[in-house]
Design a protein around this motif. Structure first.
Motif, PDB file in Angstrom:
ATOM      1  N   PHE A 299     -17.254   3.235  -0.958  1.00 16.71           N
ATOM      2  CA  PHE A 299     -17.152   1.837  -0.537  1.00 16.71           C
ATOM      3  C   PHE A 299     -16.017   1.143  -1.291  1.00 16.71           C
ATOM      4  N   ALA A 300     -15.870   1.476  -2.589  1.00 17.36           N
ATOM      5  CA  ALA A 300     -14.779   0.896  -3.369  1.00 17.36           C
ATOM      6  C   ALA A 300     -13.424   1.371  -2.842  1.00 17.36           C
ATOM      7  N   VAL A 301     -13.347   2.649  -2.466  1.00 15.45           N
ATOM      8  CA  VAL A 301     -12.106   3.172  -1.883  1.00 15.45           C
ATOM      9  C   VAL A 301     -11.764   2.423  -0.611  1.00 15.45           C
ATOM     10  N   ALA A 302     -12.773   2.188   0.232  1.00 13.11           N
ATOM     11  CA  ALA A 302     -12.541   1.479   1.492  1.00 13.11           C
ATOM     12  C   ALA A 302     -12.074   0.046   1.248  1.00 13.11           C
ATOM     13  N   LEU A 303     -12.618  -0.590   0.197  1.00 12.91           N
ATOM     14  CA  LEU A 303     -12.299  -1.990  -0.050  1.00 12.91           C
ATOM     15  C   LEU A 303     -11.005  -2.184  -0.834  1.00 12.91           C
ATOM     16  N   PHE A 304     -10.755  -1.317  -1.828  1.00  9.78           N
ATOM     17  CA  PHE A 304      -9.634  -1.535  -2.740  1.00  9.78           C
ATOM     18  C   PHE A 304      -8.508  -0.513  -2.607  1.00  9.78           C
ATOM     19  N   GLY A 305      -8.781   0.615  -1.928  1.00 10.96           N
ATOM     20  CA  GLY A 305      -7.750   1.643  -1.806  1.00 10.96           C
ATOM     21  C   GLY A 305      -6.531   1.181  -1.043  1.00 10.96           C
ATOM     22  N   SER A 306      -6.706   0.180  -0.200  1.00 10.16           N
ATOM     23  CA  SER A 306      -5.589  -0.316   0.600  1.00 10.16           C
ATOM     24  C   SER A 306      -4.800  -1.418  -0.096  1.00 10.16           C
ATOM     25  N   LEU A 307      -5.237  -1.843  -1.286  1.00 12.77           N
ATOM     26  CA  LEU A 307      -4.561  -2.942  -1.975  1.00 12.77           C
ATOM     27  C   LEU A 307      -3.261  -2.504  -2.641  1.00 12.77           C
ATOM     28  N   GLY A 308      -3.144  -1.219  -2.875  1.00 15.83           N
ATOM     29  CA  GLY A 308      -1.950  -0.696  -3.525  1.00 15.83           C
ATOM     30  C   GLY A 308      -2.185   0.731  -3.966  1.00 15.83           C
ATOM     31  N   TYR A 309      -1.091   1.461  -4.107  1.00 15.77           N
ATOM     32  CA  TYR A 309      -1.234   2.886  -4.415  1.00 15.77           C
ATOM     33  C   TYR A 309      -1.864   3.103  -5.781  1.00 15.77           C
ATOM     34  N   ILE A 310      -1.604   2.208  -6.737  1.00 23.18           N
ATOM     35  CA  ILE A 310      -2.159   2.371  -8.074  1.00 23.18           C
ATOM     36  C   ILE A 310      -3.680   2.299  -8.046  1.00 23.18           C
ATOM     37  N   PHE A 311      -4.227   1.467  -7.162  1.00 26.90           N
ATOM     38  CA  PHE A 311      -5.686   1.396  -7.029  1.00 26.90           C
ATOM     39  C   PHE A 311      -6.235   2.733  -6.531  1.00 26.90           C
ATOM     40  N   LEU A 312      -5.541   3.323  -5.577  1.00 23.93           N
ATOM     41  CA  LEU A 312      -5.984   4.604  -5.031  1.00 23.93           C
ATOM     42  C   LEU A 312      -5.935   5.705  -6.086  1.00 23.93           C
ATOM     43  N   VAL A 313      -4.887   5.693  -6.913  1.00 25.24           N
ATOM     44  CA  VAL A 313      -4.757   6.693  -7.978  1.00 25.24           C
ATOM     45  C   VAL A 313      -5.916   6.583  -8.961  1.00 25.24           C
ATOM     46  N   VAL A 314      -6.263   5.374  -9.347  1.00 28.11           N
ATOM     47  CA  VAL A 314      -7.378   5.160 -10.288  1.00 28.11           C
ATOM     48  C   VAL A 314      -8.695   5.594  -9.665  1.00 28.11           C
ATOM     49  N   LEU A 315      -8.905   5.225  -8.409  1.00 22.97           N
ATOM     50  CA  LEU A 315     -10.144   5.601  -7.727  1.00 22.97           C
ATOM     51  C   LEU A 315     -10.250   7.115  -7.565  1.00 22.97           C
ATOM     52  N   LYS A 316      -9.119   7.776  -7.316  1.00 23.48           N
ATOM     53  CA  LYS A 316      -9.139   9.245  -7.192  1.00 23.48           C
ATOM     54  C   LYS A 316      -9.471   9.901  -8.530  1.00 23.48           C
ATOM     55  N   PHE A 317      -9.059   9.284  -9.626  1.00 25.48           N
ATOM     56  CA  PHE A 317      -9.420   9.817 -10.941  1.00 25.48           C
ATOM     57  C   PHE A 317     -10.937   9.809 -11.121  1.00 25.48           C
ATOM     58  N   PHE A 318     -11.558   8.683 -10.816  1.00 17.88           N
ATOM     59  CA  PHE A 318     -13.011   8.596 -10.955  1.00 17.88           C
ATOM     60  C   PHE A 318     -13.716   9.516  -9.957  1.00 17.88           C
ATOM     61  N   GLU A 319     -13.128   9.700  -8.795  1.00 16.76           N
ATOM     62  CA  GLU A 319     -13.694  10.640  -7.834  1.00 16.76           C
ATOM     63  C   GLU A 319     -13.649  12.056  -8.387  1.00 16.76           C
ATOM     64  N   GLY A 320     -12.558  12.417  -9.065  1.00 16.09           N
ATOM     65  CA  GLY A 320     -12.465  13.730  -9.705  1.00 16.09           C
ATOM     66  C   GLY A 320     -13.498  13.905 -10.795  1.00 16.09           C
ATOM     67  N   VAL A 321     -13.746  12.847 -11.571  1.00 14.28           N
ATOM     68  CA  VAL A 321     -14.772  12.891 -12.618  1.00 14.28           C
ATOM     69  C   VAL A 321     -16.137  13.193 -12.018  1.00 14.28           C
ATOM     70  N   LEU A 322     -16.486  12.503 -10.956  1.00 17.39           N
ATOM     71  CA  LEU A 322     -17.786  12.707 -10.317  1.00 17.39           C
ATOM     72  C   LEU A 322     -17.899  14.102  -9.725  1.00 17.39           C
ATOM     73  N   ALA A 323     -16.817  14.586  -9.104  1.00 23.98           N
ATOM     74  CA  ALA A 323     -16.836  15.939  -8.527  1.00 23.98           C
ATOM     75  C   ALA A 323     -17.013  16.995  -9.612  1.00 23.98           C
ATOM     76  N   GLY A 324     -16.389  16.785 -10.774  1.00 26.95           N
ATOM     77  CA  GLY A 324     -16.534  17.731 -11.877  1.00 26.95           C
ATOM     78  C   GLY A 324     -17.954  17.775 -12.417  1.00 26.95           C
ATOM     79  N   ILE A 325     -18.593  16.615 -12.518  1.00 30.88           N
ATOM     80  CA  ILE A 325     -19.980  16.567 -12.995  1.00 30.88           C
ATOM     81  C   ILE A 325     -20.904  17.300 -12.032  1.00 30.88           C
TER      82      ILE A 325
END
Length: 425
Positions: A106-132
């Protein structure tokens, strides 16, 4: 057992969903993990895809930054997740992490389009969750599967990531506009929340805590699992890491990760390749357990059969391409590459389960260390392969690969085992 069930019924409030399940509880657990991985991988691949992001962040020709951000998060969290799996319930954290990823979408859908830096940060947290999720999945099976059923249940659960990759890629292809991209992210997130509600009402830490498990299933698996775990109770992480079976497994994972080059494919073949992975990985796990049950082969012998057999066939493949590099890969060598996809996942299934075999109580530790090494080598392996090809060293590397495969195959044949590491070694 009957008293536990009665008390749970009186004081448990709303009945658990699995009261109505006619499937045994360990397969129910594997199936729910399969669905959880499918949901997470669908979201990961959807947000990986450039076609979804073009509409919101401009034309992104090189996805290096956000993909690297995901990979960094995925790698750095695995050792902490292994510690987490030793201190807390892996099954609880598996469910919570899938829920967190659903909310993140939901955060990706809301903030991923605000700028590429937001998407990069969100992808980092997505990687953290996938690793866990990856680590705690392996650690969660110590109380639920005897060694003779481990391949079937674990590989089926992990196969959900392949189905999720397939769904995610297909959705990203058709996700060409920002509203549709946001809508699909939210839909996957909703499925993740629904899945978590079912998970919370269905899954228990161990058979002896499960109020609705049948006496037949309980007596079939719980005493056997406890007998298998008892010799490993005094083992430490240091003893596992310094043990010969683990060091052999690390060497084997280095070879597996280098062979990750087999996973490259043309875009037009992506769907076929994903289907091959989805079928080959869990089917090889199932066949491994069938061989244990139906033949005189031990679990160790079956692991060696799969690992050594594929490793030798890969050595033959390197020999063939070294002496037939002048052939057009669009002909018979191209067909052989599909076979290598199958063989890679056959061996990968055996290696993945072997990390749990040798340390069922500390599976998070063994999987985390081998996975981190494999991910790093695989990440650089593709670039190294391209560079060596440019400078004309392809045949040299293929020759080295042949020698290394033969050496590692022999070492695993001598020292590889599916027996748990004990305090006495």
């Amino acid at each position: 057992m009957e008293q536990v069930k009665f008390l749970e019924y009186i004081y448990g409030g709303f009945p658990k969903l699995d009261r109505f399940s006619i499937i045994n509880k360990r397969f129910t657990l594997s199936f729910l993990m399969f669905i959880g991985f499918t949901i997470m991988s669908s979201g990961v691949m959807l947000t990986h895809g450039n076609s979804c992001m073009n509409s919101s962040n401009g034309e992104i020709d090189d996805p290096f930054l956000h993909l690297s951000s995901f990979l960094v998060g995925y790698i750095i969290i695995q050792l902490p997740a292994a510690w987490l799996s030793l201190k807390f319930s892996p099954l609880i954290w598996f469910g919570r992490t899938i829920l967190a990823h659903a909310i993140l979408l939901f955060a990706v859908a809301l903030f991923g389009s605000l700028g590429y830096i937001f998407l990069v940060v969100l992808k980092f947290f997505e990687g953290v969750l996938a690793g866990i999720v990856f680590i705690v999945c392996h650690a969660a099976w110590k109380n639920w599967t005897p060694a003779a059923e481990r391949s079937t249940l674990l590989t089926f659960a992990l196969a959900g990531s392949y189905l999720g990759d397939l769904f995610g890629i297909v959705m990203s292809i058709f996700c060409a506009s920002l509203p549709l991209w946001m809508f699909v992210c939210c839909i996957i997130g909703i499925f993740g929340i629904i899945w978590w509600l079912v998970w919370e009402r269905t899954v228990y830490e161990s058979p002896n805590k499960h109020p609705t498990i049948s006496d037949e299933e309980y007596n079939q698996i719980h005493p056997l699992i406890q007998e298998e775990l008892r010799p490993t109770e005094g083992v430490s992480c240091k003893q596992i890491i310094l043990s010969t079976p683990f060091l052999v497994l690390v060497a084997l994972n280095v070879v597996r990760s280098w062979n990750g080059r087999f996973l490259t494919y043309d875009v037009e073949h992506s769907i076929i390749i994903l289907i091959i992975r989805l079928i080959a990985f869990p089917l090889s796990g199932y066949l491994a357990d069938v061989l244990v049950r139906k033949t005189s082969l031990t679990i160790t012998n079956v692991r060696k059969l799969f690992v050594i057999g594929v490793t030798l066939m890969e050595a033959v493949y390197f020999f063939i391409i070294m002496h037939h590099s002048h052939h057009n890969k669009g002909t018979w060598l191209h067909l052989v590459s599909f076979l290598m996809q199958i063989l890679y996942h056959v061996a990968f299934s055996a290696v993945s389960v072997n990390a749990v075999d040798i340390a069922p109580s500390h599976a998070g530790v063994t999987v985390a260390i081998t996975s981190v090494i494999s991910d790093i080598i695989m990440s650089f392996g593709f670039d190294v392969d391209i560079f060596l090809d440019k400078i004309g060293w392809t045949d040299v590397i293929n020759f080295i690969s042949i020698v290394v495969h033969l050496i590692v195959g022999v070492i695993f044949g001598i020292y590889g085992t599916a027996e748990p590491i004990t305090a006495k070694g």
